[in-house]
Design an enzyme around this catalytic site. Sequence first.
Site, PDB file in Angstrom:
ATOM      1  N   ASP A  68       0.829  -1.208   0.000  1.00  0.00           N
ATOM      2  CA  ASP A  68       0.000   0.000   0.000  1.00  0.00           C
ATOM      3  C   ASP A  68       0.864   1.258   0.000  1.00  0.00           C
ATOM      4  O   ASP A  68       2.092   1.173   0.101  1.00  0.00           O
ATOM      5  CB  ASP A  68      -0.977  -0.006   1.198  1.00  0.00           C
ATOM      6  N   ASN A 137      -7.411  -1.851  14.365  1.00  0.00           N
ATOM      7  CA  ASN A 137      -8.821  -2.007  13.990  1.00  0.00           C
ATOM      8  C   ASN A 137      -9.032  -3.242  13.114  1.00  0.00           C
ATOM      9  O   ASN A 137     -10.105  -3.431  12.554  1.00  0.00           O
ATOM     10  CB  ASN A 137      -9.337  -0.749  13.279  1.00  0.00           C
ATOM     11  N   HIS A 139      -7.361  -3.918  10.327  1.00  0.00           N
ATOM     12  CA  HIS A 139      -7.106  -3.757   8.886  1.00  0.00           C
ATOM     13  C   HIS A 139      -5.903  -4.573   8.438  1.00  0.00           C
ATOM     14  O   HIS A 139      -4.994  -4.857   9.213  1.00  0.00           O
ATOM     15  CB  HIS A 139      -6.982  -2.273   8.488  1.00  0.00           C
ATOM     16  N   GLU A 144      -9.720  -1.125   5.383  1.00  0.00           N
ATOM     17  CA  GLU A 144     -10.273  -0.753   6.682  1.00  0.00           C
ATOM     18  C   GLU A 144     -11.582  -1.509   6.933  1.00  0.00           C
ATOM     19  O   GLU A 144     -12.160  -2.076   5.986  1.00  0.00           O
ATOM     20  CB  GLU A 144     -10.511   0.768   6.703  1.00  0.00           C
TER      21      GLU A 144
HETATM   22  P1  PGA Z   1       2.394  -1.618  12.808  1.00  0.00           P
HETATM   23  O1  PGA Z   1       1.241  -1.434  11.734  1.00  0.00           O
HETATM   24  O2  PGA Z   1       3.241  -2.742  12.337  1.00  0.00           O
HETATM   25  O3  PGA Z   1       3.132  -0.317  12.812  1.00  0.00           O
HETATM   26  O4  PGA Z   1       1.715  -1.931  14.109  1.00  0.00           O
HETATM   27  C1  PGA Z   1       0.508  -2.530  11.322  1.00  0.00           C
HETATM   28  C2  PGA Z   1      -0.649  -2.101  10.460  1.00  0.00           C
HETATM   29  O5  PGA Z   1      -1.256  -1.048  10.722  1.00  0.00           O
HETATM   30  O6  PGA Z   1      -0.974  -2.838   9.518  1.00  0.00           O
END
Ligand code: PGA
Length: 246
Positions: A68, A137, A139, A144
């Site tokens: 992404d 959350n 995702h 999302e």
């Molecule tokens: P993080 O992010 O590894 O910084 O916890 C994970 C994500 O939001 O997919």
Amino acid sequence: MLSNITLHIEDDYEAMSKKATDVFIMALSQKMRSVFGFATGDTPKGLYRNLRTKDPYLFKRITAFNLDEYYPIHPENEQSYAYFMAKHLFDAIDLPQKQRHSPNGMAEDPIAECELYEQKLTAYGGIYFQVLGIGRNGHIGFNEPGESWTAQTNYVPLTQSTIDANSPNFLDPKDMPRHAITTGMRGIMTAKQIMLLASGENKAEILYKALTGPVTPSVPASVLQLHPDVTVVVDAAAGALFPRGK
Ligand code: PGA
């Protein structure tokens, strides 16, 4: 938990990163000429640090697709995901530019960019091995809660939870883009193998829900329960709600 999911709960972040490295290298050595999907975030930094110590020759033939990218964002912006992957892995393993793919955060038309990225992914035959993190959350990528299971590469507004989690990384949190381009659920789910990483107690509840709760778009990562080959590697804090020894 379903048998298509292999869960490794490691003692701490270092052990998690080591196991993730072993799983990655195993996949790589089986298919050196294939498409690897890369996630950004704090969680996979240890994996990428370990991969940087491996023989760069191993990576010579891979094609990399970033999962992404924020929109809009310049690839030279240190918070861009193109920059993140270059810094944490691709530059160190000398991955040629033509083998690196990332959604263009500066594309004039983000919707057209999504179509282009999807076409490129399809032209390469889809992803062989996808690295994923999980958001608080639930995702995966920037898919999302509420995202359709069949979404292709997608231009999405970011939820407040994601903005709260990621904006501290920006010098001025207000500079965080409010949209992103993300590989869709479909692109993720058609990967042959998926490795999901999670670290820290703030991931424990969502991880448990995603892997053992109902499969529902309100928890995007729960779709992984429907994928035939998922390896989940977590540290003890993120895996705290699962019985150990599984
Ligand atoms: P993080 O992010 O590894 O910084 O916890 C994970 C994500 O939001 O997919």
